[in-house]
Design a protein around this motif. Sequence first.
Motif, mmCIF file in Angstrom:
data_model
loop_
_atom_site.group_PDB
_atom_site.id
_atom_site.type_symbol
_atom_site.label_atom_id
_atom_site.label_comp_id
_atom_site.label_asym_id
_atom_site.label_seq_id
_atom_site.Cartn_x
_atom_site.Cartn_y
_atom_site.Cartn_z
ATOM 1 N N LEU A 11 -1.316 13.642 5.743
ATOM 2 C CA LEU A 11 -1.533 12.646 6.740
ATOM 3 C C LEU A 11 -0.928 11.542 6.603
ATOM 4 C CD1 LEU A 11 -3.488 11.833 9.306
ATOM 5 C CD2 LEU A 11 -5.064 10.985 7.654
ATOM 6 N N GLY A 12 -0.689 10.803 5.354
ATOM 7 C CA GLY A 12 0.125 9.665 5.031
ATOM 8 C C GLY A 12 1.529 9.686 5.165
ATOM 9 N N TYR A 42 -11.482 23.157 3.214
ATOM 10 C CA TYR A 42 -12.099 22.041 3.594
ATOM 11 C C TYR A 42 -12.427 21.129 2.216
ATOM 12 C CZ TYR A 42 -11.462 22.500 8.538
ATOM 13 O OH TYR A 42 -10.800 22.705 9.841
ATOM 14 N N ARG A 92 0.955 -1.217 0.025
ATOM 15 C CA ARG A 92 0.016 -0.070 0.059
ATOM 16 C C ARG A 92 0.993 1.322 -0.014
ATOM 17 N NH1 ARG A 92 -4.598 -1.926 4.110
ATOM 18 N NH2 ARG A 92 -5.805 -2.956 2.570
ATOM 19 N N MET A 149 -4.030 5.405 -4.884
ATOM 20 C CA MET A 149 -5.350 4.911 -5.517
ATOM 21 C C MET A 149 -6.276 6.145 -5.534
ATOM 22 S SD MET A 149 -8.042 1.878 -4.997
ATOM 23 C CE MET A 149 -8.814 1.349 -6.371
ATOM 24 N N ARG A 162 -3.075 13.731 -3.004
ATOM 25 C CA ARG A 162 -2.972 12.882 -1.654
ATOM 26 C C ARG A 162 -2.568 11.663 -1.823
ATOM 27 N NH1 ARG A 162 -8.346 11.117 1.272
ATOM 28 N NH2 ARG A 162 -8.650 10.206 -0.632
ATOM 29 N N ARG A 215 2.292 10.032 9.080
ATOM 30 C CA ARG A 215 1.912 8.865 9.993
ATOM 31 C C ARG A 215 2.478 7.667 9.450
ATOM 32 N NH1 ARG A 215 0.862 11.013 14.496
ATOM 33 N NH2 ARG A 215 -0.247 13.097 14.218
ATOM 34 N N VAL A 216 2.533 7.618 8.112
ATOM 35 C CA VAL A 216 3.136 6.319 7.389
ATOM 36 C C VAL A 216 4.594 6.246 7.027
ATOM 37 C CG1 VAL A 216 2.771 4.643 5.402
ATOM 38 C CG2 VAL A 216 0.629 5.872 6.482
ATOM 39 N N ASN A 253 -13.567 10.279 -2.154
ATOM 40 C CA ASN A 253 -13.082 10.142 -0.828
ATOM 41 C C ASN A 253 -12.042 10.776 0.166
ATOM 42 O OD1 ASN A 253 -14.900 7.747 -1.239
ATOM 43 N ND2 ASN A 253 -13.405 6.340 -1.366
ATOM 44 N N LEU A 254 -12.200 11.903 -0.291
ATOM 45 C CA LEU A 254 -11.200 12.890 0.631
ATOM 46 C C LEU A 254 -11.893 12.902 2.153
ATOM 47 C CD1 LEU A 254 -10.982 16.028 -1.669
ATOM 48 C CD2 LEU A 254 -9.305 14.225 -1.010
ATOM 49 N N PHE A 255 -11.024 13.181 3.156
ATOM 50 C CA PHE A 255 -11.502 13.118 4.658
ATOM 51 C C PHE A 255 -12.074 14.687 4.709
ATOM 52 C CE2 PHE A 255 -7.679 10.771 4.403
ATOM 53 C CZ PHE A 255 -8.301 9.430 4.293
ATOM 54 N N PRO A 256 -13.500 14.497 5.126
ATOM 55 C CA PRO A 256 -14.396 15.907 5.086
ATOM 56 C C PRO A 256 -14.025 16.597 6.395
ATOM 57 C CG PRO A 256 -15.740 14.145 5.647
ATOM 58 C CD PRO A 256 -14.309 13.555 5.072
ATOM 59 N N HIS A 257 -13.169 15.960 7.479
ATOM 60 C CA HIS A 257 -12.926 16.838 8.511
ATOM 61 C C HIS A 257 -11.688 17.403 8.485
ATOM 62 C CE1 HIS A 257 -11.237 12.915 9.238
ATOM 63 N NE2 HIS A 257 -10.799 13.285 10.082
ATOM 64 N N LEU A 258 -11.010 17.032 7.317
ATOM 65 C CA LEU A 258 -9.335 17.670 7.438
ATOM 66 C C LEU A 258 -9.166 18.499 6.253
ATOM 67 C CD1 LEU A 258 -7.371 14.179 7.815
ATOM 68 C CD2 LEU A 258 -7.943 15.986 9.407
ATOM 69 N N MET A 271 2.290 10.173 -1.047
ATOM 70 C CA MET A 271 3.056 8.968 -0.843
ATOM 71 C C MET A 271 4.176 8.294 -1.527
ATOM 72 S SD MET A 271 1.996 8.215 2.343
ATOM 73 C CE MET A 271 2.471 6.117 2.440
#
Lengths: 278, 407
Positions: free
Chosen positions: A137-138, A170, A113, A118, A186, A141-142, A124-129, A190
């Motif tokens: 984020l990736g 947003y 991954r 993808m 996004r 954190r990854v 599928n964006l993160f609506p709260h960020l 990565m």
Amino acid sequence: MSDPASQPRTDPVLPTDPFVSSAAPGPASGSASDAPVIIECQDVHKWYGDHHVLRGIDMTVRQGEVLVIFGPSGSGKSTFIRTLNRLEEHQRGRIVVDGIELTTDVRNIAAIRREVGMVFQQFNLFPHLTVLQNITLGPIRVRGWTREKAEEEAHRLLTRVGIPEQALKYPLQLSGGQQQRVAIARALAMQPRVMLFDEPTSALDPEMISEVLDVMQGLARSGMTMLCVTHEMGFARHVADRMVFMDDGVIVEQGPPTQIFEAPEQERTKRFLAQILH
Amino acid sequence: MTDVLSTRPMDPPGAPRLPPPREERGIVGWLRHNLFRTWRDSIVSVVLLVIIGLVVVQLLEWALLSARWGVITQNLRLFLIGLYPADEAWRVWLSLTVVSVVAGAQAGTRGGYSRTIAVWLIAGQLTVAILALLSPMGPLVAAAIAANAGLTLVVQLATAKRPLPGRVLTIGWLVSLVATLVLLHGGAGIPVVRPDAWGGLLLTFMLASVSIVLSFPLGVALALGRRSRLPAIRLLATAFIEIVRGVPLVSILYLSSILLPLFLPGDLRIDQVVRAMGGMTLFTAAYLAENVRGGLQAVPRGQVEAAQAIGLSGVQIDRFIVLPQALRMTIPANVGLFISLLKDTTLVVIVSLLEILGIGRAVLAQAEWLGASFEVYAFIAIVFFVLSYSMAHASYRLEAALGVGRR
Ligand SMILES: Nc1ncnc2c1ncn2[C@@H]1O[C@H](COP(=O)(O)OP(=O)(O)OP(=O)(O)O)[C@@H](O)[C@H]1O
Ligand SMILES: [Mg+2]
């Protein structure tokens, strides 16, 4: 696509810079058949209950290749590309991505991954960020990057996809086309070696489709390996190295766009193309 | 034709933009539109207005002329802190000081709903200060409480100019929680006041806030546990939630007061108050878990897939993607739950604790105040209404603020 990134790269970790075509060491579009294999599928099967959805898919993808996968609704296109990053589990056969075999081992799944980005039909964006947080984020954190480094890279990517001024908004404050470009940024953040697109323009209003396709075309030119499920035949004709026609869980026919458009071998391919090209 | 188009390029000819009709505007317009639109509306409005007017006049007459409000002011200390020793009462006011400062800092730094909370806190403390002035507690205590209110305002104004880092606020709240507990309970050099001596509004507050703070993480953990891939965890979480939700709070309070000591070594004495807090925490956590589970289910599948696709682990996906969205969606339900919890603190009377309602009954049992029950219950009702409404008010502000980017 403008390309301000011919500035010296500060970051040696990056394997491929998605948009730098001149500097990219890898094969350019129209990759030669001697490029290394990056995805290898052998006899991949998938069932939903009793429903046999993938019925033996064999496929080899070389680095830098751009594939367009098309076919009727329900033929298993989404299911197939989703098995490549384990959003769906395949039940028979072998899938190897970048030398790593997809097994139930979570470390393998995580490793794959990290290498595979993808882009989804519904963004599928993160609506709260915010847009910036979505993208960083990736990497933070990854990949374990510092916030500063991740944000710098995010701003660079937003410039490349043409929306540098939207970083602090947003997602739901953006248009569909802008959201999809954020989603591409996004995934690129990565620094994947392969990008999967599942009907990235199907949820867009017609006037926004081209802005997303332009970004995808720039990405293809830069040498990114891409598997795109799409029915945008103009994009396929101009950008794809290979087109793959799927029906009823099998690959019916594949070949370069000229061959598929002008001289398809299979009757089913002919009929389907006739339908979607009117 | 040409000048119409040149002055109003957007208007098609023959469709000028007009101001709204005259009778819709102003107070008179509003009244006519909403109350006296038809004959029937007018009759209903007049009858209702007369009834409301009569009730208000009666109430005011009673409240201003015949009510014996002395029952409140003379017993104010009991209502506020119950049987907490009078000599140690400064500890309560001092812990309020700590909370006031942190609340002010939060309001100044964050604004929005935090400012709503601060405004209510200031108004509440000023009201208590005025009551204290009229009570035997005297001007010194009144001044101390008013000073707390002032402190909230000062800190708020100061931090509005120079906001604090979020981490400092978090630490501030933790410190204020610990400081409050240490101050109220004693130890470390100051005399111990066992929690069973806490009473009145102080006890109401402590029961509610400790239960809220503890039930939140427990409830979230239970909700996640109920979705766990491990059957043992899923079973435990489900069993806990269903059993607790199937039992009235009163029986949980009884059970925790009687059973809990049986499980503990004989010489370890736990105060009745702590047992009640435990019971209320478990009770609230079970309901909160169900609210949160609803929120978890409402997070679209695509969110998880997108998070998986960028390589986040399962724990990271819960922490950064699913829970934040689920918890936002459950704010209204959870605030509702916390408001019920606040009012349910009155049930601890059955394990012989005297929160504000219990104090009210005790006060009414004094021969001197026989017959003043309406005053006492009205006062308690107002206190609960103000507390509940301030929570609801702050949560509306919070929802509005979090609505940014969510349409
Ligand atoms: N989660 C699921 N559970 C059961 N059946 C499913 C599931 N997802 C897909 N299917 C079935 O699998 C088959 C292939 O679906 P898939 O989504 O891969 O098709 P597709 O080629 O992407 O079609 P479309 O063009 O409509 O997106 C369909 O018959 C579909 O109904
Ligand atoms: Mg599909």
